[in-house]
Design a protein around this motif. Sequence first.
Motif, PDB file in Angstrom:
ATOM      1  N   GLU A   7      33.024  32.137  40.373  1.00  0.00           N
ATOM      2  CA  GLU A   7      33.589  31.040  40.024  1.00  0.00           C
ATOM      3  C   GLU A   7      35.117  31.203  39.433  1.00  0.00           C
ATOM      4  OE1 GLU A   7      33.157  27.366  36.583  1.00  0.00           O
ATOM      5  OE2 GLU A   7      31.476  28.492  37.445  1.00  0.00           O
ATOM      6  N   LEU A   8      35.245  32.204  38.419  1.00  0.00           N
ATOM      7  CA  LEU A   8      36.548  32.575  37.820  1.00  0.00           C
ATOM      8  C   LEU A   8      37.554  33.303  38.928  1.00  0.00           C
ATOM      9  CD1 LEU A   8      35.309  34.555  34.551  1.00  0.00           C
ATOM     10  CD2 LEU A   8      36.542  32.413  34.850  1.00  0.00           C
ATOM     11  N   LEU A   9      36.966  33.933  39.762  1.00  0.00           N
ATOM     12  CA  LEU A   9      37.975  34.268  41.017  1.00  0.00           C
ATOM     13  C   LEU A   9      38.571  33.195  41.623  1.00  0.00           C
ATOM     14  CD1 LEU A   9      36.211  37.666  42.228  1.00  0.00           C
ATOM     15  CD2 LEU A   9      38.185  37.629  41.170  1.00  0.00           C
ATOM     16  N   SER A  10      37.523  32.320  42.066  1.00  0.00           N
ATOM     17  CA  SER A  10      38.010  31.235  42.778  1.00  0.00           C
ATOM     18  C   SER A  10      38.947  30.244  41.993  1.00  0.00           C
ATOM     19  CB  SER A  10      37.011  30.236  43.495  1.00  0.00           C
ATOM     20  OG  SER A  10      36.053  29.802  42.278  1.00  0.00           O
ATOM     21  N   LEU A  11      38.697  30.142  40.850  1.00  0.00           N
ATOM     22  CA  LEU A  11      39.469  29.135  39.858  1.00  0.00           C
ATOM     23  C   LEU A  11      40.875  29.721  39.906  1.00  0.00           C
ATOM     24  CD1 LEU A  11      37.096  27.758  37.386  1.00  0.00           C
ATOM     25  CD2 LEU A  11      38.104  26.675  39.155  1.00  0.00           C
ATOM     26  N   HIS A  12      41.169  31.235  39.505  1.00  0.00           N
ATOM     27  CA  HIS A  12      42.331  31.674  38.829  1.00  0.00           C
ATOM     28  C   HIS A  12      43.158  32.540  39.897  1.00  0.00           C
ATOM     29  CE1 HIS A  12      41.372  30.252  34.993  1.00  0.00           C
ATOM     30  NE2 HIS A  12      40.114  30.673  35.125  1.00  0.00           N
ATOM     31  N   PHE A  13      42.436  32.792  41.147  1.00  0.00           N
ATOM     32  CA  PHE A  13      43.417  33.613  42.052  1.00  0.00           C
ATOM     33  C   PHE A  13      43.363  32.901  43.264  1.00  0.00           C
ATOM     34  CE2 PHE A  13      41.627  36.394  38.859  1.00  0.00           C
ATOM     35  CZ  PHE A  13      42.429  37.257  38.462  1.00  0.00           C
ATOM     36  N   VAL A  14      44.583  33.280  44.215  1.00  0.00           N
ATOM     37  CA  VAL A  14      44.829  32.455  45.205  1.00  0.00           C
ATOM     38  C   VAL A  14      44.292  33.183  46.432  1.00  0.00           C
ATOM     39  CG1 VAL A  14      46.750  31.766  46.829  1.00  0.00           C
ATOM     40  CG2 VAL A  14      46.759  31.630  44.431  1.00  0.00           C
ATOM     41  N   ALA A  15      44.471  34.658  46.307  1.00  0.00           N
ATOM     42  CA  ALA A  15      43.755  35.537  47.367  1.00  0.00           C
ATOM     43  C   ALA A  15      43.251  36.597  46.830  1.00  0.00           C
ATOM     44  CB  ALA A  15      45.120  35.898  48.199  1.00  0.00           C
ATOM     45  N   MET A  57      45.128  37.086  35.409  1.00  0.00           N
ATOM     46  CA  MET A  57      45.446  35.809  35.403  1.00  0.00           C
ATOM     47  C   MET A  57      46.566  35.388  34.126  1.00  0.00           C
ATOM     48  SD  MET A  57      42.036  33.719  34.552  1.00  0.00           S
ATOM     49  CE  MET A  57      41.294  33.936  32.943  1.00  0.00           C
ATOM     50  N   GLU A  58      46.166  36.065  33.059  1.00  0.00           N
ATOM     51  CA  GLU A  58      47.129  35.635  31.802  1.00  0.00           C
ATOM     52  C   GLU A  58      48.474  35.990  32.064  1.00  0.00           C
ATOM     53  OE1 GLU A  58      45.134  37.538  28.665  1.00  0.00           O
ATOM     54  OE2 GLU A  58      43.302  35.960  28.779  1.00  0.00           O
ATOM     55  N   VAL A  59      48.840  37.123  32.945  1.00  0.00           N
ATOM     56  CA  VAL A  59      50.146  37.586  33.234  1.00  0.00           C
ATOM     57  C   VAL A  59      50.740  36.942  34.560  1.00  0.00           C
ATOM     58  CG1 VAL A  59      49.940  39.737  31.825  1.00  0.00           C
ATOM     59  CG2 VAL A  59      49.238  39.639  34.028  1.00  0.00           C
ATOM     60  N   GLY A  60      50.159  36.097  35.225  1.00  0.00           N
ATOM     61  CA  GLY A  60      50.674  35.566  36.368  1.00  0.00           C
ATOM     62  C   GLY A  60      50.050  36.254  37.685  1.00  0.00           C
ATOM     63  N   ILE A  61      49.228  37.194  37.590  1.00  0.00           N
ATOM     64  CA  ILE A  61      48.778  37.588  39.028  1.00  0.00           C
ATOM     65  C   ILE A  61      48.034  36.811  39.831  1.00  0.00           C
ATOM     66  CG2 ILE A  61      47.440  39.612  39.756  1.00  0.00           C
ATOM     67  CD1 ILE A  61      48.239  41.231  37.368  1.00  0.00           C
ATOM     68  N   SER A  62      48.183  36.545  40.926  1.00  0.00           N
ATOM     69  CA  SER A  62      47.563  35.453  41.910  1.00  0.00           C
ATOM     70  C   SER A  62      46.866  36.179  42.841  1.00  0.00           C
ATOM     71  CB  SER A  62      48.368  34.491  42.297  1.00  0.00           C
ATOM     72  OG  SER A  62      49.526  35.012  42.874  1.00  0.00           O
ATOM     73  N   ARG A  63      47.075  37.589  43.111  1.00  0.00           N
ATOM     74  CA  ARG A  63      46.557  38.086  44.366  1.00  0.00           C
ATOM     75  C   ARG A  63      45.591  39.494  43.702  1.00  0.00           C
ATOM     76  NH1 ARG A  63      48.906  35.920  48.949  1.00  0.00           N
ATOM     77  NH2 ARG A  63      50.661  34.384  48.541  1.00  0.00           N
ATOM     78  N   VAL A  64      44.435  39.632  44.270  1.00  0.00           N
ATOM     79  CA  VAL A  64      43.728  40.669  43.619  1.00  0.00           C
ATOM     80  C   VAL A  64      43.024  41.305  44.814  1.00  0.00           C
ATOM     81  CG1 VAL A  64      43.359  40.008  41.265  1.00  0.00           C
ATOM     82  CG2 VAL A  64      41.712  39.260  43.034  1.00  0.00           C
ATOM     83  N   ILE A  65      42.963  42.716  44.481  1.00  0.00           N
ATOM     84  CA  ILE A  65      41.933  43.646  45.619  1.00  0.00           C
ATOM     85  C   ILE A  65      40.979  44.176  44.706  1.00  0.00           C
ATOM     86  CG2 ILE A  65      42.046  45.617  47.048  1.00  0.00           C
ATOM     87  CD1 ILE A  65      44.985  44.969  47.671  1.00  0.00           C
ATOM     88  N   VAL A  66      39.551  43.966  45.030  1.00  0.00           N
ATOM     89  CA  VAL A  66      38.512  44.190  44.405  1.00  0.00           C
ATOM     90  C   VAL A  66      37.997  45.506  45.228  1.00  0.00           C
ATOM     91  CG1 VAL A  66      36.198  44.163  43.360  1.00  0.00           C
ATOM     92  CG2 VAL A  66      38.364  42.226  43.406  1.00  0.00           C
ATOM     93  N   GLU A  67      37.946  46.652  44.586  1.00  0.00           N
ATOM     94  CA  GLU A  67      37.528  47.891  45.389  1.00  0.00           C
ATOM     95  C   GLU A  67      36.229  48.266  44.442  1.00  0.00           C
ATOM     96  OE1 GLU A  67      41.332  49.745  47.550  1.00  0.00           O
ATOM     97  OE2 GLU A  67      40.419  50.670  45.866  1.00  0.00           O
ATOM     98  N   THR A  68      35.306  48.462  45.150  1.00  0.00           N
ATOM     99  CA  THR A  68      33.911  49.287  44.590  1.00  0.00           C
ATOM    100  C   THR A  68      33.243  50.292  45.442  1.00  0.00           C
ATOM    101  OG1 THR A  68      32.029  48.607  43.296  1.00  0.00           O
ATOM    102  CG2 THR A  68      32.415  47.222  45.330  1.00  0.00           C
ATOM    103  N   ASP A  69      32.469  51.091  44.755  1.00  0.00           N
ATOM    104  CA  ASP A  69      31.583  52.041  45.361  1.00  0.00           C
ATOM    105  C   ASP A  69      30.057  51.658  45.802  1.00  0.00           C
ATOM    106  OD1 ASP A  69      30.841  52.268  42.805  1.00  0.00           O
ATOM    107  OD2 ASP A  69      30.895  54.447  42.837  1.00  0.00           O
ATOM    108  N   SER A  70      29.879  50.286  45.137  1.00  0.00           N
ATOM    109  CA  SER A  70      28.617  49.667  45.148  1.00  0.00           C
ATOM    110  C   SER A  70      28.476  48.569  46.299  1.00  0.00           C
ATOM    111  CB  SER A  70      28.321  49.222  43.946  1.00  0.00           C
ATOM    112  OG  SER A  70      27.190  48.343  43.891  1.00  0.00           O
ATOM    113  N   THR A  71      27.704  48.786  47.243  1.00  0.00           N
ATOM    114  CA  THR A  71      27.622  47.788  48.377  1.00  0.00           C
ATOM    115  C   THR A  71      26.933  46.469  47.831  1.00  0.00           C
ATOM    116  OG1 THR A  71      25.850  48.848  49.272  1.00  0.00           O
ATOM    117  CG2 THR A  71      27.882  49.422  50.394  1.00  0.00           C
ATOM    118  N   ASN A  72      26.035  46.956  46.916  1.00  0.00           N
ATOM    119  CA  ASN A  72      25.202  45.741  46.380  1.00  0.00           C
ATOM    120  C   ASN A  72      26.126  44.922  45.571  1.00  0.00           C
ATOM    121  OD1 ASN A  72      22.610  46.175  47.255  1.00  0.00           O
ATOM    122  ND2 ASN A  72      22.117  47.788  45.732  1.00  0.00           N
ATOM    123  N   LEU A  73      26.999  45.224  44.857  1.00  0.00           N
ATOM    124  CA  LEU A  73      27.961  44.621  43.886  1.00  0.00           C
ATOM    125  C   LEU A  73      28.847  43.638  44.793  1.00  0.00           C
ATOM    126  CD1 LEU A  73      29.170  43.875  41.140  1.00  0.00           C
ATOM    127  CD2 LEU A  73      30.756  46.023  41.325  1.00  0.00           C
TER     128      LEU A  73
END
Length: 103
Positions: free
Chosen positions: A40-48, A1-17
């Motif tokens: 909260e941080l994700l919803s406040l700082h990222f568009v997608a 978010m500090e460098v202007g990234i507004s769209r993120v993809i979160v990949e994990t190998d943990s279904t619980n996470l």
Amino acid sequence: MEVGISRVIVETDSTNLLSAIQTAKFDQASGGVIFREIRELLSLHFVAMQFSFVPRSCNRCAHKLAQAGFVRDPDHPIVWFDLLPSFVRIWLDRDIAGPEVPE
């Protein structure tokens, strides 16, 4: 978010996470405060945002980076804006080559 990234993809190998970040299902668990703060941080700082499960065998580089994060020197950067360090490029090349390439 500090460098202007507004769209993120979160990949994990943990279904619980994934469940803990996407729902309130784990909010009463010992790490519940962290999961709520992440949402909260994700919803406040990222568009997608896109969340997905990816087996560890399909992304060894991410697993290696996570392991390296545990033992990294705090004086070295954790975000690279220029060329990736050589050890990261090697891990990425191995991932691209496929699971049959030895470590």
